[in-house]
Scaffold this motif. Structure first.
Motif, short mmCIF file in Angstrom:
data_model
loop_
_atom_site.label_atom_id
_atom_site.label_comp_id
_atom_site.label_asym_id
_atom_site.label_seq_id
_atom_site.Cartn_x
_atom_site.Cartn_y
_atom_site.Cartn_z
N GLU A 253 0.63 -1.24 0.03
CA GLU A 253 0.15 0.00 -0.18
C GLU A 253 0.73 1.25 0.02
O GLU A 253 0.59 2.17 -0.62
CB GLU A 253 -0.89 -0.06 1.12
N ARG A 254 2.04 1.28 0.86
CA ARG A 254 2.81 2.44 0.92
C ARG A 254 3.69 2.73 -0.52
O ARG A 254 3.68 3.76 -0.87
CB ARG A 254 3.94 2.42 2.08
N ALA B 275 2.17 9.62 -5.56
CA ALA B 275 2.50 10.87 -5.34
C ALA B 275 3.78 11.49 -5.78
O ALA B 275 3.84 12.73 -6.13
CB ALA B 275 2.75 10.84 -3.70
N GLU C 200 1.43 4.32 -2.63
CA GLU C 200 1.11 5.76 -2.28
C GLU C 200 2.20 6.50 -2.70
O GLU C 200 2.00 7.79 -3.19
CB GLU C 200 1.03 5.62 -1.03
#
Length: 418
Positions: free
Chosen positions: A399-400, A407, A403
């Motif tokens: 998930e990170r 970004a 992310e």
């Protein structure tokens, strides 16, 4: 620590600094490409005993003359270290010419030529993919052997290539013939290997061996198999799996590594092993290299105590003491991802340190290709901005990673190639 005379092949700042800081006497060799592209640090060069810049580690005339020159200095080299894939042949030749048993020439062939590697693995009873040797001097015969012995699709790669560079999943005979003709366009006979594809999760195992014992051994799972990475900036990285949460996996890997070490005479090396967990539940051997891994795999060990290259140097310089130990990292799961442009060209802008600092779980930042670097061809090993990150679980790590991609990747700006 006792003084050691080391012959180091290829430039790598972290390894060199670690060796010199621990009192090693270093003779350094690097090639003209590195001299022009690696940002050689003159202050670090001033700390080595002597250094030589050569055309190529594959030029036997240069290696022979260099061995004679080194002998003429009166230095008795204790050990030869190869810091990259492309210095393996030359390092082994130099070691032999200087009277050292390791790295042996035979081992360098087994480590570099994937055909020899697969043959030795099968001889040692190690489960791996079936393969066929290909030659650009015999396109029709090569295509016929693949058709008869493997069928399609097949994975095709240079016999002595690096990682996933120039690796293709080939769907039919016509496509394979085209690849062979293109590879042999300069009339020099070249050799490739075709392998049956391997499915399942792909892992890498990074270890440091001294006297046949593992000083460090860690198992990591790639975010996705390397062959399926379509752009270098998406799902490109791996997660270091904690031993205490994967005891059965570690036991299986250690048993497999014993077989591999016996087959390839691995005793005093740093190794990077790639394996698959197939649908039948078994671990399948893919490839092994007697060098430290690429990407940010070495740096991902930082939260566990030190960069993997520094841990390797500790083992080299501290022979005879207790095995190294890793500390508990700030997160149960650590690993790394690569962020890179989705198109070729010159990097005009990349994600800033300020932007990256908004994500507190980023533990380290490594810029391999930054502003001003020209990317000619996209492949999974185009390392640009690599981030070491931490997470509480594999799921959170993924998930990170997603992310960060969302970004940071939009911050890239590219210009046309020159």
């Amino acid at each position: 620590m006792s003084e050691m005379n080391l012959l180091v092949c290829r430039w790598d700042r972290v390894t060199l600094e670690a060796l010199l800081d621990r009192g090693a006497r270093v003779t350094l060799i690097f090639d003209e490409w590195e001299a022009a592209n690696r940002g050689i640090d003159p202050e670090l060069i001033a700390r080595v005993d002597r250094h030589y810049v050569i055309r190529s580690f594959d030029a036997l005339d240069e290696m022979a003359q260099l061995a004679v020159e080194i002998r003429s200095t009166g230095v008795k080299v204790d050990r030869v270290l190869s810091l990259s894939e492309f210095s393996q042949f030359g390092a082994a030749y130099l070691a032999t010419a200087l009277g050292l048993e390791q790295p042996a020439i035979e081992k360098s062939v087994l480590m570099r030529d994937k055909r020899a590697m697969k043959e030795r693995a099968r001889q040692g009873g190690i489960t791996c993919a079936r393969h066929v040797s290909l030659s650009t001097a015999d396109v029709e015969g090569s295509v016929r052997r693949v058709t008869d012995e493997l069928g399609f699709p097949v994975v095709v790669k240079p016999a002595a290539g690096l990682g996933s560079v120039a690796t293709s999943l080939v769907g039919d005979a016509a496509e394979l013939a085209g690849i062979l003709r293109e590879a042999g366009a300069d009339t020099v006979a070249r050799f490739l290997i075709a392998e049956e594809p391997i499915d399942g999760d792909e892992y890498h195992v990074d270890a440091v061996w001294e006297d046949g014992k593992a000083q460090i051994l860690a198992v990591s799972r790639y975010l996705r198999p390397r062959m399926t990475v379509e752009t270098p900036g998406h799902d490109n990285g791996s997660i270091l799996l904690p031993r205490e949460r994967e005891p059965e996996l570690y036991a299986e890997v250690e048993e497999l590594h014993e077989w591999i070490n016996a087959a390839f005479d691995i005793t005093d090396d740093i190794t990077h092993l790639e394996i698959f967990r197939r649908s039948d539940g078994r671990l399948w051997f893919s490839e092994i290299a007697t060098r430290f891994a690429g990407g940010a795999i070495p740096e991902s060990f930082g939260p566990l105590g030190a960069d993997l290259r520094e841990l390797w140097v500790e083992a080299i310089m501290g022979a005879g003491r207790e095995p190294l130990t890793l500390r508990r990292p700030p997160y149960p799961y650590v690993g790394w991802i690569n962020l890179a442009p989705a198109e070729a060209g010159t990097i005009l802008k990349d994600p800033s340190d300020e932007l990256i600092s908004r994500f507190p779980y980023v533990l380290d930042t490594i810029r391999s290709r930054s502003v001003g670097f020209e990317i000619g061809e996209l492949h999974p090993s185009v390392w640009c901005l690599m981030l070491v990150i931490g997470a509480e679980s594999e799921e959170q790590f993924r998930e990170r990673a997603a992310e960060l991609e969302a970004a940071l990747l939009p911050a890239y700006e590219m210009g046309g190639t020159s």
